[in-house]
Design a protein around this motif. Structure first.
Motif, PDB file in Angstrom:
ATOM      1  N   ARG A   1       0.819  -1.218   0.000  1.00 15.72           N
ATOM      2  CA  ARG A   1       0.000   0.000   0.000  1.00 15.72           C
ATOM      3  C   ARG A   1       0.851   1.266   0.000  1.00 15.72           C
ATOM      4  O   ARG A   1       0.349   2.362   0.231  1.00 15.72           O
ATOM      5  CB  ARG A   1      -0.929   0.000   1.207  1.00 15.72           C
ATOM      6  CG  ARG A   1      -1.949  -1.118   1.137  1.00 15.72           C
ATOM      7  CD  ARG A   1      -2.875  -1.098   2.308  1.00 15.72           C
ATOM      8  NE  ARG A   1      -3.827  -2.191   2.195  1.00 15.72           N
ATOM      9  CZ  ARG A   1      -4.980  -2.216   2.803  1.00 15.72           C
ATOM     10  NH1 ARG A   1      -5.351  -1.215   3.573  1.00 15.72           N
ATOM     11  NH2 ARG A   1      -5.786  -3.242   2.660  1.00 15.72           N
ATOM     12  N   ASN A   2       2.151   1.099  -0.233  1.00 16.61           N
ATOM     13  CA  ASN A   2       3.107   2.210  -0.279  1.00 16.61           C
ATOM     14  C   ASN A   2       3.115   3.040   1.002  1.00 16.61           C
ATOM     15  O   ASN A   2       3.346   4.245   0.968  1.00 16.61           O
ATOM     16  CB  ASN A   2       2.856   3.115  -1.493  1.00 16.61           C
ATOM     17  CG  ASN A   2       3.090   2.383  -2.790  1.00 16.61           C
ATOM     18  OD1 ASN A   2       4.055   1.648  -2.920  1.00 16.61           O
ATOM     19  ND2 ASN A   2       2.185   2.546  -3.732  1.00 16.61           N
ATOM     20  N   ILE A   3       2.881   2.388   2.124  1.00 19.95           N
ATOM     21  CA  ILE A   3       2.929   3.065   3.419  1.00 19.95           C
ATOM     22  C   ILE A   3       4.362   3.089   3.926  1.00 19.95           C
ATOM     23  O   ILE A   3       4.779   4.032   4.583  1.00 19.95           O
ATOM     24  CB  ILE A   3       1.973   2.374   4.413  1.00 19.95           C
ATOM     25  CG1 ILE A   3       0.535   2.557   3.924  1.00 19.95           C
ATOM     26  CG2 ILE A   3       2.154   2.913   5.823  1.00 19.95           C
ATOM     27  CD1 ILE A   3      -0.500   1.740   4.653  1.00 19.95           C
ATOM     28  N   ILE A   4       5.101   2.051   3.599  1.00 24.10           N
ATOM     29  CA  ILE A   4       6.521   1.989   3.913  1.00 24.10           C
ATOM     30  C   ILE A   4       7.277   1.627   2.646  1.00 24.10           C
ATOM     31  O   ILE A   4       6.704   1.065   1.714  1.00 24.10           O
ATOM     32  CB  ILE A   4       6.840   0.979   5.032  1.00 24.10           C
ATOM     33  CG1 ILE A   4       6.325  -0.408   4.661  1.00 24.10           C
ATOM     34  CG2 ILE A   4       6.266   1.413   6.360  1.00 24.10           C
ATOM     35  CD1 ILE A   4       6.733  -1.472   5.643  1.00 24.10           C
ATOM     36  N   THR A   5       8.549   1.948   2.635  1.00 28.64           N
ATOM     37  CA  THR A   5       9.391   1.653   1.483  1.00 28.64           C
ATOM     38  C   THR A   5      10.343   0.523   1.860  1.00 28.64           C
ATOM     39  O   THR A   5      11.141   0.682   2.785  1.00 28.64           O
ATOM     40  CB  THR A   5      10.200   2.892   1.064  1.00 28.64           C
ATOM     41  OG1 THR A   5       9.298   3.962   0.823  1.00 28.64           O
ATOM     42  CG2 THR A   5      11.028   2.615  -0.173  1.00 28.64           C
TER      43      THR A   5
END
Length: 79
Positions: A34-38
């Motif tokens: 969900r592109n909350i963390i990389t």
């Protein structure tokens, strides 16, 4: 709810994962999807979030007395 609480830094990764009944690694993958963390650029690098989650879990287990004798730490390692 677990993701929102994690994003607001109200709970840690392992607490959020436990809240929804999945492993720390699966919760991390959910956050990454969900592109909350990389995720780290090197696939061999353990993400800092997972390292910290593992450390906090281990520390909590030690506080609760859920430990193994040091003589058993390497049992079965040469399998």
């Amino acid at each position: 709810i677990a993701i929102m609480l994690y994003q607001q830094q109200r709970i840690h990764l392992e607490q959020a994962a436990k809240l929804i009944g999945i492993s720390n690694d699966d919760f991390y993958q959910l956050l990454a999807s969900r592109n909350i963390i990389t995720p780290p650029t090197d696939p061999d690098d353990e993400p800092n979030e997972l390292i910290l989650a593992s450390f906090r879990t281990s520390l909590q287990q030690a506080k609760e007395g859920k430990v193994h004798p040091i003589s058993q730490l390497w049992d079965g390692i040469d399998v």
